[in-house]
Enzyme design. Structure first.
Site, mmCIF file in Angstrom:
data_model
loop_
_atom_site.group_PDB
_atom_site.id
_atom_site.type_symbol
_atom_site.label_atom_id
_atom_site.label_comp_id
_atom_site.label_asym_id
_atom_site.label_seq_id
_atom_site.Cartn_x
_atom_site.Cartn_y
_atom_site.Cartn_z
ATOM 1 N N TYR A 1 -66.211 24.855 -55.057
ATOM 2 C CA TYR A 1 -65.268 23.861 -55.566
ATOM 3 C C TYR A 1 -63.952 23.895 -54.773
ATOM 4 C CZ TYR A 1 -62.604 21.449 -59.318
ATOM 5 O OH TYR A 1 -61.833 20.583 -60.063
ATOM 6 N N GLY A 2 -63.454 25.089 -54.528
ATOM 7 C CA GLY A 2 -62.199 25.239 -53.791
ATOM 8 C C GLY A 2 -62.303 24.724 -52.364
ATOM 9 N N LYS B 1 -62.309 20.945 -52.508
ATOM 10 C CA LYS B 1 -61.031 20.371 -52.934
ATOM 11 C C LYS B 1 -59.953 20.467 -51.855
ATOM 12 C CE LYS B 1 -61.986 18.760 -57.019
ATOM 13 N NZ LYS B 1 -62.133 17.287 -57.137
#
Length: 301
Positions: A164-165, A168
């Site tokens: 996810y990081g 993003k």
């Protein structure tokens, strides 16, 4: 002055609930015609439902204009069809909010590469698919407002969210280049990093935060960032009624003499390298090279 979206056509992905629903409702309330896109799955991306249609019905009941779209952001052809349909019915697309996403949270040690790739595919590549589908339309009409959705996880990290990081922070980087490429066509591109209590964060935020971080509290910042007088190339955090700006900065660093250009020399100069006095916020990648050239010239002179 009241910010209005009369005459504007907006696409919001992942708008079947949570933050995206709040965006769609508020855009419609302020006059935009809204494409409510949502695959309708669970937060891990599986399954389908009529989530988008329910939001459309809310908008219509309030006197607004909207259409539902159940396309998958990972399918470029479906996104092209969605944009073509909006243009056919309403004449163009002026606003895009890339909000769709899924989670596959695990520590990196336990995460499979399929789980890593899937999250990147939805968040990063999915946002690129939708943006690519509207890009020529916005350039041709000499107007566009695009909002990417990053996260504090992408900006600062969070245990158990490597996939996810990575996605993003990738979106923040995509914003910065599209801001440069879209500028002469009046296409402004920004990034929002929301903090909200939604089904995506229900087991991350404690129960007492649910009211404080209501998803509807993100919409004011997002709508400003896609308004006619919006800035461009900003990373904005919003949550609980607080709006903040985040920056990727560059220190002045240290010029190492030829005999100090060693790992030991870097270690010796470390305090100067990380000294934040005089740091800058580069507006493009070339500025880093220009700063280095300037520092070298000063050191030589």
């Amino acid at each position: 002055m009241t910010i209005s979206f009369e005459g504007r056509v907006a696409i919001v992905t992942g708008a079947g609930g949570g933050i995206g629903r709040g965006y769609a409702l508020e855009l419609a309330k302020r006059g935009a015609k809204v494409v409510v896109n949502d695959l309708g799955g669970a937060r891990d991306g599986t399954g389908t439902s009529d989530a988008a249609q329910k939001v459309v019905e809310e908008i219509l009941a309030a006197g607004g204009t909207a259409m539902a779209n159940g396309g998958n952001v990972t399918d470029a052809a479906q996104m092209e069809e969605m944009v073509a349909r909006a243009k056919e019915v309403w004449g163009g697309v002026h606003i895009l909010i890339n909000n769709a996403g899924i989670l596959r949270d695990k520590s990196f040690a336990k995460m499979t590469m399929d789980e890593f790739r899937l999250v990147v595919e939805v968040h990063l590549n999915g946002s690129a698919n939708v943006t690519k589908a509207v890009w020529d339309v916005m350039r041709e009409q000499n107007y566009g407002r695009i909002l990417m959705t990053a996260s504090s996880t992408g900006l600062y990290g969070n245990f158990g969210q490597a996939n996810y990081g990575a996605a993003k922070l990738g979106l923040a980087g995509l914003t910065k280049t599209l801001h440069l490429e879209g500028a002469k066509y009046n296409v402004r591109v920004n990034t929002i990093a929301p903090v909200a209590a939604t089904r995506m964060t229900e087991d991350i935020l404690p129960p007492e935060f649910l009211a404080v971080f209501a998803p509807e509290k993100i919409a004011p910042a997002a709508l400003y960032l896609v308004s006619e007088d919006a800035p461009s190339n900003m990373i904005v955090s919003a949550g609980g009624g607080v709006v903040q700006a985040a920056y990727i900065t560059l220190t002045q660093g240290a010029v190492l003499a030829p005999d100090q250009l060693t790992p030991e020399g870097v270690a010796a100069a470390w305090d100067q390298i990380v000294d934040r006095s005089g740091e800058i916020v580069p507006q493009n990648g070339l500025e880093q090279s220009m700063l280095i050239a300037s520092l070298l010239q000063k050191a030589a002179g």
